[in-house]
Scaffold this motif. Structure first.
Motif, mmCIF file in Angstrom:
data_model
loop_
_atom_site.group_PDB
_atom_site.id
_atom_site.type_symbol
_atom_site.label_atom_id
_atom_site.label_comp_id
_atom_site.label_asym_id
_atom_site.label_seq_id
_atom_site.Cartn_x
_atom_site.Cartn_y
_atom_site.Cartn_z
ATOM 1 N N THR A 85 0.755 -1.409 0.085
ATOM 2 C CA THR A 85 0.019 0.264 0.132
ATOM 3 C C THR A 85 0.784 1.217 0.211
ATOM 4 O OG1 THR A 85 -1.699 -1.173 1.273
ATOM 5 C CG2 THR A 85 -1.709 1.276 1.443
ATOM 6 N N PHE A 86 0.684 2.104 -0.690
ATOM 7 C CA PHE A 86 1.162 3.431 -0.724
ATOM 8 C C PHE A 86 0.258 4.140 0.523
ATOM 9 C CE2 PHE A 86 1.056 8.119 -1.762
ATOM 10 C CZ PHE A 86 2.368 8.376 -2.195
ATOM 11 N N ARG A 87 1.498 4.367 1.479
ATOM 12 C CA ARG A 87 0.663 4.905 2.537
ATOM 13 C C ARG A 87 0.235 6.313 2.890
ATOM 14 N NH1 ARG A 87 4.229 1.092 6.762
ATOM 15 N NH2 ARG A 87 3.469 -0.923 6.177
ATOM 16 N N PRO A 88 1.083 7.332 2.423
ATOM 17 C CA PRO A 88 0.673 8.594 2.731
ATOM 18 C C PRO A 88 -0.629 8.775 1.867
ATOM 19 C CG PRO A 88 2.886 8.547 1.913
ATOM 20 C CD PRO A 88 2.443 7.200 1.798
ATOM 21 N N PRO A 89 -1.359 10.039 2.256
ATOM 22 C CA PRO A 89 -2.546 10.384 1.390
ATOM 23 C C PRO A 89 -2.250 10.362 -0.090
ATOM 24 C CG PRO A 89 -2.120 11.874 3.213
ATOM 25 C CD PRO A 89 -0.913 11.231 3.096
ATOM 26 N N TYR A 90 -3.365 9.500 -0.827
ATOM 27 C CA TYR A 90 -3.373 9.459 -2.248
ATOM 28 C C TYR A 90 -3.607 10.642 -3.048
ATOM 29 C CZ TYR A 90 -7.804 8.157 -0.590
ATOM 30 O OH TYR A 90 -9.125 8.152 -0.037
ATOM 31 N N PHE A 91 -3.393 10.629 -4.174
ATOM 32 C CA PHE A 91 -4.041 11.615 -5.040
ATOM 33 C C PHE A 91 -5.498 11.680 -5.227
ATOM 34 C CE2 PHE A 91 0.592 11.026 -6.442
ATOM 35 C CZ PHE A 91 0.876 12.333 -6.253
ATOM 36 N N HIS A 92 -6.220 12.644 -5.191
ATOM 37 C CA HIS A 92 -7.706 12.655 -5.170
ATOM 38 C C HIS A 92 -8.242 13.969 -5.492
ATOM 39 C CE1 HIS A 92 -6.695 14.028 -1.052
ATOM 40 N NE2 HIS A 92 -8.005 14.151 -0.797
ATOM 41 N N ARG A 93 -9.462 13.709 -5.959
ATOM 42 C CA ARG A 93 -10.506 14.929 -6.072
ATOM 43 C C ARG A 93 -11.817 14.684 -5.593
ATOM 44 N NH1 ARG A 93 -10.812 14.899 -12.560
ATOM 45 N NH2 ARG A 93 -10.580 12.806 -12.371
ATOM 46 N N GLY A 116 -2.790 16.177 -3.354
ATOM 47 C CA GLY A 116 -2.124 14.962 -2.711
ATOM 48 C C GLY A 116 -1.067 15.018 -2.571
ATOM 49 N N PRO A 117 0.092 14.251 -2.224
ATOM 50 C CA PRO A 117 1.270 14.346 -1.736
ATOM 51 C C PRO A 117 2.332 14.817 -3.034
ATOM 52 C CG PRO A 117 0.763 11.863 -2.422
ATOM 53 C CD PRO A 117 -0.462 12.432 -2.560
ATOM 54 N N ASP A 118 3.132 15.693 -2.170
ATOM 55 C CA ASP A 118 4.174 16.409 -3.236
ATOM 56 C C ASP A 118 5.390 15.449 -3.652
ATOM 57 O OD1 ASP A 118 6.089 15.978 -1.416
ATOM 58 O OD2 ASP A 118 5.886 17.990 -0.333
ATOM 59 N N ALA A 175 7.707 7.283 -0.550
ATOM 60 C CA ALA A 175 7.009 6.456 -0.001
ATOM 61 C C ALA A 175 6.628 5.230 -1.171
ATOM 62 C CB ALA A 175 5.325 6.932 -0.068
ATOM 63 N N SER A 176 6.790 5.469 -2.413
ATOM 64 C CA SER A 176 6.975 4.429 -3.553
ATOM 65 C C SER A 176 8.023 3.354 -3.369
ATOM 66 C CB SER A 176 7.013 5.043 -4.943
ATOM 67 O OG SER A 176 5.814 5.795 -5.107
ATOM 68 N N LYS A 177 8.887 3.838 -2.225
ATOM 69 C CA LYS A 177 10.295 2.957 -2.335
ATOM 70 C C LYS A 177 10.446 2.454 -0.930
ATOM 71 C CE LYS A 177 12.724 5.608 -5.980
ATOM 72 N NZ LYS A 177 13.702 6.526 -6.276
ATOM 73 N N ALA A 178 9.552 3.034 -0.167
ATOM 74 C CA ALA A 178 9.640 2.545 1.450
ATOM 75 C C ALA A 178 9.580 1.050 1.737
ATOM 76 C CB ALA A 178 8.879 3.431 2.110
ATOM 77 N N GLU A 179 10.351 0.647 2.734
ATOM 78 C CA GLU A 179 10.030 -0.640 3.107
ATOM 79 C C GLU A 179 8.775 -0.724 3.848
ATOM 80 O OE1 GLU A 179 12.088 -3.990 6.098
ATOM 81 O OE2 GLU A 179 13.187 -1.972 5.688
ATOM 82 N N LEU A 180 8.068 -1.803 3.755
ATOM 83 C CA LEU A 180 6.523 -1.534 4.184
ATOM 84 C C LEU A 180 6.565 -2.709 5.613
ATOM 85 C CD1 LEU A 180 4.187 -1.640 1.111
ATOM 86 C CD2 LEU A 180 5.003 0.134 2.431
ATOM 87 N N LYS A 181 7.268 -1.982 6.583
ATOM 88 C CA LYS A 181 7.145 -2.640 7.934
ATOM 89 C C LYS A 181 6.252 -1.671 8.634
ATOM 90 C CE LYS A 181 11.249 -0.026 9.333
ATOM 91 N NZ LYS A 181 12.789 0.143 9.680
ATOM 92 N N PRO A 182 5.870 -2.164 9.902
ATOM 93 C CA PRO A 182 4.963 -1.418 10.831
ATOM 94 C C PRO A 182 5.863 -0.107 11.093
ATOM 95 C CG PRO A 182 4.955 -3.465 11.323
ATOM 96 C CD PRO A 182 5.950 -3.525 10.413
ATOM 97 N N VAL A 183 5.214 1.142 10.996
ATOM 98 C CA VAL A 183 5.697 2.370 11.397
ATOM 99 C C VAL A 183 4.917 3.133 12.011
ATOM 100 C CG1 VAL A 183 6.632 4.383 10.311
ATOM 101 C CG2 VAL A 183 7.125 2.189 9.164
#
Length: 440
Positions: A330-338, A374-376, A383-391
């Protein structure tokens, strides 16, 4: 009598509170003669005939009734509060907007109390029609002295960002610090002191509905903001005969003032369910995904002011508190949206996980209905490259959102003359590149 910081627990409860024993009449609201020779006065926050579940009112037993004052006159001086958001007096733009932290006036050159420091940023609707909302900023450096304010137009939700607010109300006294909020409903008189110096924060005003806890639906009976964590002041009063007080009201978007020779804070006892309250945001019980994907941000709703359409809010007060992120794939920060809603965001302290810089405590942003955001670029790359461990996300941070179904107009001060609009905000997304490679 000294005013104490003591509270009742619970949201929307019918409370009975007395500062002197036996001050509350027994068995009826308006006896022929009240205990201690007090006056009975009812404060109604709803029409008499609304369903019992929505009826809000309190009985106040006070030394002198609030009707004892001189006629109201227009208040002189600059007034940057706006309540009517139609016509040529406001500005409209769909562009994404971000504000740097708003200035706190220098006490050496200008003394500004809470009411004088209120300035409007945006809003929709008209209090005369009991429809809509407004978003304000306050920045003050001086106590209100023998001055009380009440809002005839709507309810105030106060979000301090810097500095404690000591709020004296007709119902008692509240101390409200950053990371706490307070709601002071329509018609309630209050005065603000600044015990630890200059203060700055945000105000959400709703013209028609009152704030309430959101329905939990499938979540069940627990979670989010618990009703027991809301605190309402208990009765306390002061006596001062023949002292000069100024009573200020915002009435249909204009400021008026009246004089009286007694304190407005002389309520010895009260009972009812229409009373100011405070809440510590640290008590919010976060609900989130423990498998994959984002849950809608409505899971972070602390309070809501409902519209006549089920599920649609005049205003939601939403927070993004410290929490664990554990979603997989999952891309964890707020996603792009309208969004069909308008979103004003503010920052109380720390950082926000959707932006790398430029969004600072004491500032804000507005993303209007159907305007993309959405995110800058830097957040997206990381976030696209982050290790998806509990944070653990947002330690020592607190961002919030005022969300509304209305399309917001901006005030000239908010868009042009405050000097805090970041003209290059759009560049936060400029480095989002075309990465399409034709492969799944």
């Amino acid at each position: 009598m000294t005013l104490d910081y003591t509270y009742n627990e619970g949201f929307g409860n019918h409370f009975s509170s007395e500062a002197l024993p036996g001050a509350l009449p027994k068995g009826q609201n308006t006896p022929q003669k009240c205990p201690y020779n007090l006056y009975a006065e009812q404060l109604s926050g709803s029409a008499f005939t609304v369903p019992r579940t929505h009826n809000q009112r309190s009985w106040l037993y006070r030394i002198r009734p609030s009707v004892v004052h001189s006629p109201f006159i227009n208040k002189s001086g600059e007034n940057l509060l706006v309540s009517k958001f139609g016509g040529e007096d406001v500005l409209i733009t769909p562009t994404q907007i971000r504000w740097s932290p708003f200035d706190i006036p220098n006490k050496e050159t200008e003394k500004v109390d809470f009411v004088e420091g209120l300035k409007s940023l945006a809003g929709a609707g008209d209090p005369a029609c009991r429809s809509g909302l407004a978003i304000h900023i306050y920045a003050a450096n001086t106590d209100m002295d023998h001055t009380a304010f009440y809002n005839s137009d709507g309810d105030f939700l106060l979000v301090p960002q810097q500095g404690v607010l000591d709020i004296t109300t007709e119902f008692g006294k509240m101390s409200v610090a950053p990371n706490e909020i307070a709601v002071i409903q329509r018609g309630i008189r209050f005065s603000v002191a600044l015990p630890d110096g200059p203060s700055r924060g945000y105000v959400l005003e709703v013209f028609g509905a009152h704030f309430e806890l959101p329905d939990l639906g499938p979540i069940g009976s627990n979670g989010l903001a618990n009703s027991r964590d809301f605190l309402t002041p208990v009765a306390a009063f002061t006596e001062d005969n023949n002292s000069d007080w100024e009573i200020i009201t915002k009435f249909n978007g204009k400021m008026f003032t009246a004089k009286q020779k007694h304190t407005p804070f002389d309520v010895v006892a009260w009972h009812g369910n229409y009373a100011p309250y405070k809440y510590n945001l640290a008590n919010f019980c976060v609900i989130n995904s423990v498998s994959f994907d984002h849950i809608d941000p409505s899971i972070f709703t602390v309070l809501t002011a409902k519209s006549d359409t089920p599920g649609v809010a005049v205003a939601d007060f939403v927070i993004f508190p410290p929490r664990w992120a554990v979603q997989e794939k999952t891309f964890r920060p707020p996603y792009f949206h309208r969004n069909c809603m308008s979103e004003f965001m503010g920052l109380i302290n720390g950082d926000y996980d959707g932006k790398t810089d430029g969004f600072s405590p004491g500032g804000g942003s507005l993303h209007s209905a159907m305007t993309p955001h959405g995110p800058d670029a830097a957040v997206f790359e990381g976030a696209s490259k982050a290790e998806l461990k509990p944070v653990y996300v947002g330690a020592n941070n607190q961002a919030f959102m005022f969300e509304t179904c209305f399309m917001l107009s901006l005030t000239p001060w908010g868009l042009e003359t405050c000097g805090k609009v970041q003209e290059n905000y759009y560049k936060a997304w400029e480095k989002l590149e075309n990465k399409f490679n034709g492969k799944p």
